[in-house]
Design a protein around this motif. Sequence first.
Motif, PDB file in Angstrom:
ATOM      1  N   SER A  26       0.843  -1.190   0.000  1.00  0.00           N
ATOM      2  CA  SER A  26       0.000   0.000   0.000  1.00  0.00           C
ATOM      3  C   SER A  26       0.878   1.240   0.000  1.00  0.00           C
ATOM      4  CB  SER A  26      -0.870  -0.031   1.256  1.00  0.00           C
ATOM      5  OG  SER A  26      -2.116   0.547   0.975  1.00  0.00           O
ATOM      6  N   HIS A  27       0.394   2.308  -0.639  1.00  0.00           N
ATOM      7  CA  HIS A  27       1.140   3.569  -0.644  1.00  0.00           C
ATOM      8  C   HIS A  27       0.183   4.733  -0.399  1.00  0.00           C
ATOM      9  CE1 HIS A  27       4.364   6.323  -1.389  1.00  0.00           C
ATOM     10  NE2 HIS A  27       3.710   6.927  -2.362  1.00  0.00           N
ATOM     11  N   VAL A  34      -0.017   6.841  -8.013  1.00  0.00           N
ATOM     12  CA  VAL A  34       0.610   5.532  -7.819  1.00  0.00           C
ATOM     13  C   VAL A  34       0.737   4.806  -9.162  1.00  0.00           C
ATOM     14  CG1 VAL A  34       0.353   3.262  -6.710  1.00  0.00           C
ATOM     15  CG2 VAL A  34      -0.128   5.346  -5.413  1.00  0.00           C
ATOM     16  N   GLN A  86      -4.852   6.751  -0.506  1.00  0.00           N
ATOM     17  CA  GLN A  86      -4.270   5.439  -0.185  1.00  0.00           C
ATOM     18  C   GLN A  86      -4.588   4.477  -1.319  1.00  0.00           C
ATOM     19  OE1 GLN A  86      -2.460   5.218   2.677  1.00  0.00           O
ATOM     20  NE2 GLN A  86      -1.763   3.168   2.166  1.00  0.00           N
ATOM     21  N   LYS A 125       8.836  -1.575  -4.646  1.00  0.00           N
ATOM     22  CA  LYS A 125       8.775  -0.744  -3.453  1.00  0.00           C
ATOM     23  C   LYS A 125      10.117  -0.058  -3.206  1.00  0.00           C
ATOM     24  CE  LYS A 125       7.129  -2.132   0.513  1.00  0.00           C
ATOM     25  NZ  LYS A 125       6.719  -3.003   1.629  1.00  0.00           N
ATOM     26  N   TRP A 130       9.304   3.495  -1.509  1.00  0.00           N
ATOM     27  CA  TRP A 130       8.086   3.379  -0.684  1.00  0.00           C
ATOM     28  C   TRP A 130       8.312   2.353   0.397  1.00  0.00           C
ATOM     29  CZ3 TRP A 130       4.063   3.089  -5.267  1.00  0.00           C
ATOM     30  CH2 TRP A 130       4.058   4.309  -5.928  1.00  0.00           C
TER      31      TRP A 130
END
Length: 130
Positions: A26-27, A34, A86, A125, A130
């Motif tokens: 998740s970011h 994203v 999110q 990631k 992230w």
Amino acid sequence: TMIRNTGIVLLIGAACLYADQAASFSHGADLDTVYQAVLNQVKKDGAEIESASKDAGIKTAVAVTGHYKQTGSFLEITFISDGPSQTTVRVTAYEEKRYKGLKTEPWSAPKVNEKESQAEAEKLKQELGW
């Protein structure tokens, strides 16, 4: 109706099985941000993009290794909006096999490679910070 219900349960079970073998992270950003960041990173990594859209996700072209016994690998990356700031990214790595002799056999049904899914998600990631 018993048979039909069993079929539906099996389909849901199969979908859950594949979802479990995907790797996700998740970011804290909206889906557009994203998606663009991940698409750019996948391109930077040298992957050929077969198709890409925010709704359907990103699918890379099949990368083939091997001479007679060939393995084709590709990624499917999907995006799920968890709110205005999110987004969940789900990475699934697939492999398919075929034999290439005098005539080339068709590819086998793609199978999820769970370890590769995890590795690709971690790599993304890290690359994106992230």
